[in-house]
Design an enzyme around this catalytic site. Structure first.
Site, PDB file in Angstrom:
ATOM      1  N   HIS A   1      14.609 -50.297 -12.877  1.00  0.00           N
ATOM      2  CA  HIS A   1      14.964 -49.446 -11.739  1.00  0.00           C
ATOM      3  C   HIS A   1      16.389 -49.797 -11.319  1.00  0.00           C
ATOM      4  O   HIS A   1      16.700 -50.947 -11.030  1.00  0.00           O
ATOM      5  CB  HIS A   1      13.969 -49.704 -10.615  1.00  0.00           C
ATOM      6  CG  HIS A   1      14.131 -48.845  -9.414  1.00  0.00           C
ATOM      7  ND1 HIS A   1      13.583 -47.585  -9.306  1.00  0.00           N
ATOM      8  CD2 HIS A   1      14.764 -49.075  -8.240  1.00  0.00           C
ATOM      9  CE1 HIS A   1      13.875 -47.078  -8.116  1.00  0.00           C
ATOM     10  NE2 HIS A   1      14.602 -47.961  -7.446  1.00  0.00           N
TER      11      HIS A   1
ATOM     12  N   GLY B   1      18.519 -48.624   1.126  1.00  0.00           N
ATOM     13  CA  GLY B   1      19.847 -49.212   1.320  1.00  0.00           C
ATOM     14  C   GLY B   1      19.927 -50.688   0.991  1.00  0.00           C
ATOM     15  O   GLY B   1      20.976 -51.170   0.594  1.00  0.00           O
ATOM     16  N   PHE B   2      18.818 -51.396   1.140  1.00  0.00           N
ATOM     17  CA  PHE B   2      18.853 -52.845   0.942  1.00  0.00           C
ATOM     18  C   PHE B   2      17.549 -53.328   0.319  1.00  0.00           C
ATOM     19  O   PHE B   2      16.484 -52.768   0.602  1.00  0.00           O
ATOM     20  CB  PHE B   2      19.056 -53.568   2.283  1.00  0.00           C
ATOM     21  CG  PHE B   2      20.322 -53.151   2.975  1.00  0.00           C
ATOM     22  CD1 PHE B   2      21.537 -53.742   2.638  1.00  0.00           C
ATOM     23  CD2 PHE B   2      20.306 -52.130   3.910  1.00  0.00           C
ATOM     24  CE1 PHE B   2      22.715 -53.323   3.251  1.00  0.00           C
ATOM     25  CE2 PHE B   2      21.485 -51.708   4.527  1.00  0.00           C
ATOM     26  CZ  PHE B   2      22.694 -52.310   4.201  1.00  0.00           C
ATOM     27  N   GLY B   3      17.649 -54.370  -0.485  1.00  0.00           N
ATOM     28  CA  GLY B   3      16.463 -55.035  -0.993  1.00  0.00           C
ATOM     29  C   GLY B   3      15.916 -55.994   0.061  1.00  0.00           C
ATOM     30  O   GLY B   3      16.565 -56.250   1.086  1.00  0.00           O
TER      31      GLY B   3
ATOM     32  N   HIS C   1      17.768 -44.387  -9.330  1.00  0.00           N
ATOM     33  CA  HIS C   1      17.389 -43.942  -7.980  1.00  0.00           C
ATOM     34  C   HIS C   1      18.691 -43.620  -7.253  1.00  0.00           C
ATOM     35  O   HIS C   1      19.427 -44.524  -6.875  1.00  0.00           O
ATOM     36  CB  HIS C   1      16.587 -45.075  -7.314  1.00  0.00           C
ATOM     37  CG  HIS C   1      16.280 -44.840  -5.875  1.00  0.00           C
ATOM     38  ND1 HIS C   1      15.737 -45.842  -5.079  1.00  0.00           N
ATOM     39  CD2 HIS C   1      16.415 -43.755  -5.075  1.00  0.00           C
ATOM     40  CE1 HIS C   1      15.575 -45.364  -3.853  1.00  0.00           C
ATOM     41  NE2 HIS C   1      15.980 -44.121  -3.820  1.00  0.00           N
TER      42      HIS C   1
ATOM     43  N   MET D   1       9.377 -43.871  -0.636  1.00  0.00           N
ATOM     44  CA  MET D   1      10.058 -45.051  -0.090  1.00  0.00           C
ATOM     45  C   MET D   1       9.139 -45.732   0.925  1.00  0.00           C
ATOM     46  O   MET D   1       8.632 -45.094   1.846  1.00  0.00           O
ATOM     47  CB  MET D   1      11.364 -44.667   0.612  1.00  0.00           C
ATOM     48  CG  MET D   1      12.494 -44.221  -0.294  1.00  0.00           C
ATOM     49  SD  MET D   1      12.890 -45.325  -1.665  1.00  0.00           S
ATOM     50  CE  MET D   1      13.369 -46.833  -0.810  1.00  0.00           C
TER      51      MET D   1
ATOM     52  N   GLY E   1       9.742 -53.386  -0.481  1.00  0.00           N
ATOM     53  CA  GLY E   1       8.778 -54.338   0.073  1.00  0.00           C
ATOM     54  C   GLY E   1       7.493 -54.451  -0.728  1.00  0.00           C
ATOM     55  O   GLY E   1       6.492 -54.967  -0.225  1.00  0.00           O
TER      56      GLY E   1
ATOM     57  N   SER F   1      13.527 -53.849 -10.228  1.00  0.00           N
ATOM     58  CA  SER F   1      14.749 -53.355  -9.571  1.00  0.00           C
ATOM     59  C   SER F   1      15.860 -54.384  -9.711  1.00  0.00           C
ATOM     60  O   SER F   1      15.825 -55.450  -9.081  1.00  0.00           O
ATOM     61  CB  SER F   1      14.474 -53.071  -8.094  1.00  0.00           C
ATOM     62  OG  SER F   1      15.676 -52.653  -7.472  1.00  0.00           O
TER      63      SER F   1
ATOM     64  N   ASP G   1      19.380 -48.943  -8.712  1.00  0.00           N
ATOM     65  CA  ASP G   1      19.649 -48.350  -7.401  1.00  0.00           C
ATOM     66  C   ASP G   1      21.112 -47.958  -7.282  1.00  0.00           C
ATOM     67  O   ASP G   1      21.988 -48.827  -7.232  1.00  0.00           O
ATOM     68  CB  ASP G   1      19.313 -49.359  -6.296  1.00  0.00           C
ATOM     69  CG  ASP G   1      17.817 -49.493  -6.104  1.00  0.00           C
ATOM     70  OD1 ASP G   1      17.151 -48.459  -5.952  1.00  0.00           O
ATOM     71  OD2 ASP G   1      17.325 -50.640  -6.112  1.00  0.00           O
TER      72      ASP G   1
ATOM     73  N   MET H   1      20.782 -42.894  -4.456  1.00  0.00           N
ATOM     74  CA  MET H   1      20.957 -42.911  -2.994  1.00  0.00           C
ATOM     75  C   MET H   1      22.405 -42.509  -2.702  1.00  0.00           C
ATOM     76  O   MET H   1      23.232 -43.317  -2.266  1.00  0.00           O
ATOM     77  CB  MET H   1      20.631 -44.307  -2.452  1.00  0.00           C
ATOM     78  CG  MET H   1      19.130 -44.562  -2.402  1.00  0.00           C
ATOM     79  SD  MET H   1      18.717 -46.297  -2.222  1.00  0.00           S
ATOM     80  CE  MET H   1      18.789 -46.800  -3.940  1.00  0.00           C
TER      81      MET H   1
ATOM     82  N   ASP I   1       8.576 -47.783  -3.632  1.00  0.00           N
ATOM     83  CA  ASP I   1       9.790 -48.614  -3.660  1.00  0.00           C
ATOM     84  C   ASP I   1      10.087 -49.173  -2.271  1.00  0.00           C
ATOM     85  O   ASP I   1      10.290 -48.415  -1.320  1.00  0.00           O
ATOM     86  CB  ASP I   1      10.950 -47.730  -4.136  1.00  0.00           C
ATOM     87  CG  ASP I   1      12.275 -48.476  -4.293  1.00  0.00           C
ATOM     88  OD1 ASP I   1      12.292 -49.711  -4.178  1.00  0.00           O
ATOM     89  OD2 ASP I   1      13.292 -47.790  -4.541  1.00  0.00           O
TER      90      ASP I   1
ATOM     91  N   GLY J   1      11.855 -55.692  -6.578  1.00  0.00           N
ATOM     92  CA  GLY J   1      13.111 -56.397  -6.803  1.00  0.00           C
ATOM     93  C   GLY J   1      12.984 -57.851  -6.409  1.00  0.00           C
ATOM     94  O   GLY J   1      12.823 -58.738  -7.252  1.00  0.00           O
ATOM     95  N   SER J   2      13.030 -58.106  -5.101  1.00  0.00           N
ATOM     96  CA  SER J   2      13.039 -59.501  -4.651  1.00  0.00           C
ATOM     97  C   SER J   2      11.739 -60.237  -4.970  1.00  0.00           C
ATOM     98  O   SER J   2      11.725 -61.473  -5.025  1.00  0.00           O
ATOM     99  CB  SER J   2      13.371 -59.576  -3.157  1.00  0.00           C
ATOM    100  OG  SER J   2      12.545 -58.719  -2.430  1.00  0.00           O
TER     101      SER J   2
ATOM    102  N   MET K   1      23.928 -46.548  -5.002  1.00  0.00           N
ATOM    103  CA  MET K   1      24.217 -46.345  -3.563  1.00  0.00           C
ATOM    104  C   MET K   1      25.706 -46.061  -3.386  1.00  0.00           C
ATOM    105  O   MET K   1      26.542 -46.739  -3.988  1.00  0.00           O
ATOM    106  CB  MET K   1      23.853 -47.594  -2.772  1.00  0.00           C
ATOM    107  CG  MET K   1      22.420 -48.065  -2.952  1.00  0.00           C
ATOM    108  SD  MET K   1      22.050 -49.404  -1.812  1.00  0.00           S
ATOM    109  CE  MET K   1      20.452 -49.960  -2.449  1.00  0.00           C
TER     110      MET K   1
HETATM  111  C1  DX5 Z   1      16.069 -50.136  -1.544  1.00  0.00           C
HETATM  112  C2  DX5 Z   1      16.007 -49.920  -3.025  1.00  0.00           C
HETATM  113  C3  DX5 Z   1      14.979 -50.717  -3.726  1.00  0.00           C
HETATM  114  C4  DX5 Z   1      15.156 -52.210  -3.641  1.00  0.00           C
HETATM  115  C5  DX5 Z   1      13.777 -52.763  -3.484  1.00  0.00           C
HETATM  116  O1  DX5 Z   1      16.878 -49.183  -0.972  1.00  0.00           O
HETATM  117  O2  DX5 Z   1      15.741 -48.558  -3.311  1.00  0.00           O
HETATM  118  O3  DX5 Z   1      14.810 -50.313  -5.090  1.00  0.00           O
HETATM  119  O4  DX5 Z   1      15.751 -52.802  -4.767  1.00  0.00           O
HETATM  120  O5  DX5 Z   1      13.892 -54.098  -3.194  1.00  0.00           O
HETATM  121  P1  DX5 Z   1      12.645 -54.987  -2.768  1.00  0.00           P
HETATM  122  O6  DX5 Z   1      11.646 -54.910  -3.887  1.00  0.00           O
HETATM  123  O7  DX5 Z   1      13.256 -56.323  -2.620  1.00  0.00           O
HETATM  124  O8  DX5 Z   1      12.111 -54.423  -1.480  1.00  0.00           O
HETATM  125 ZN    ZN Z   2      15.205 -48.003  -5.422  1.00  0.00          ZN
END
Ligand code: DX5
Ligand code: ZN
Length: 224
Positions: free
Chosen positions: A32, A141-143, A65, A136, A176, A7, A34, A67, A174, A196-197, A36
């Site tokens: 991936h 909304g946030f990583g 994705h 999900m 955490g 991501s 995102d 959003m 997707d 992602g993170s 938003m």
């Molecule tokens: C959250 C995104 C994810 C995000 C995941 O709304 O849809 O794709 O990048 O980030 P991590 O892997 O850090 O939870």
């Molecule tokens: Zn995503």
């Protein structure tokens, strides 16, 4: 087959192409992306120009994705920019079947995303049309959020439905998903792992991806 969908939300945008290359060397087979809009989720990110910019710097399929409140309005633009897969949220699609038809019509592989509070059974009628279902495991909304274990039962339920209905859609997860949570999502039946993170970090992206995939593959149920 287990796949890592890296991501890019967690990448260093000033060095995006380098980060993407590092994720790819580490074994990521999907990117991936995102999208938003600041309405469906309280954050804004990228539009079609980001997809267009990524397209020439990687061979990996681009997984958008969506959003956004009104994904129908953006299907053509993202397809033209070079998106390969597109997932839309069940919660915003009043005519989900038609939206999925439009995604296919524009040459992309269709998916549906379920928020943590949205039941799997809302998708039964459209499962045969889908390339993937995205579960999900955080509120979008946030990583960098904490994994919600309620996603595990939903993944397992989807894997059962896939078997019972004789289908072969993929199960993406997707939010955490990291080195300490990946084994349980794979054991539950997920096979497209968004991270992602857990992956992107200066100088460590390639190794993070390799370690992540090693843990994921070790947890893969044995094929009989
Ligand atoms: C959250 C995104 C994810 C995000 C995941 O709304 O849809 O794709 O990048 O980030 P991590 O892997 O850090 O939870
Ligand atoms: Zn995503």
């Amino acid at each position: 087959m287990i796949e890592l969908a890296a991501s890019i939300l967690a990448s260093d945008f000033a060095h995006l192409a380098d980060d993407v290359a590092a994720a790819e060397r580490g074994g990521a087979t999907i990117l991936h992306v995102d999208i938003m809009d600041g309405h469906f989720v309280p954050n804004i990110t990228f539009g079609p120009p980001m997809v267009k910019a990524l397209r020439p710097v990687t061979k990996l399929p681009l997984d958008c994705h969506m959003m956004v409140e009104n994904p129908d309005a953006f299907i053509a633009d993202f397809a033209e920019a070079g998106a390969d897969l597109m997932s839309v949220h069940q919660e915003v699609c009043r005519h989900l079947h038609r939206t999925l038809q439009q995604i296919v019509h524009h040459g992309m592989l269709p998916g549906v995303v379920l928020n943590p509070a949205t039941p799997v059974d809302t998708l039964i009628e459209v499962l045969p049309m889908l390339h993937y279902v995205l579960v999900m495991s955080v509120n979008p909304g946030f990583g960098g959020q904490k994994f919600l274990p309620l996603a595990l039962d939903k993944i397992a339920h989807l894997a059962e439905l896939r078997e019972e209905m004789g289908l072969n859609f993929r199960i993406e997860v997707d939010g955490g998903v990291a080195h300490d949570t990946v084994a349980q999502v794979v054991e539950a039946g997920a096979d497209m792992l968004v991270a992602g993170s857990a992956i992107f970090a200066p100088g460590k992206t390639e190794q993070n991806a390799k370690d992540f995939l090693k843990l994921a593959r070790a947890a893969t149920p044995a094929q009989l």
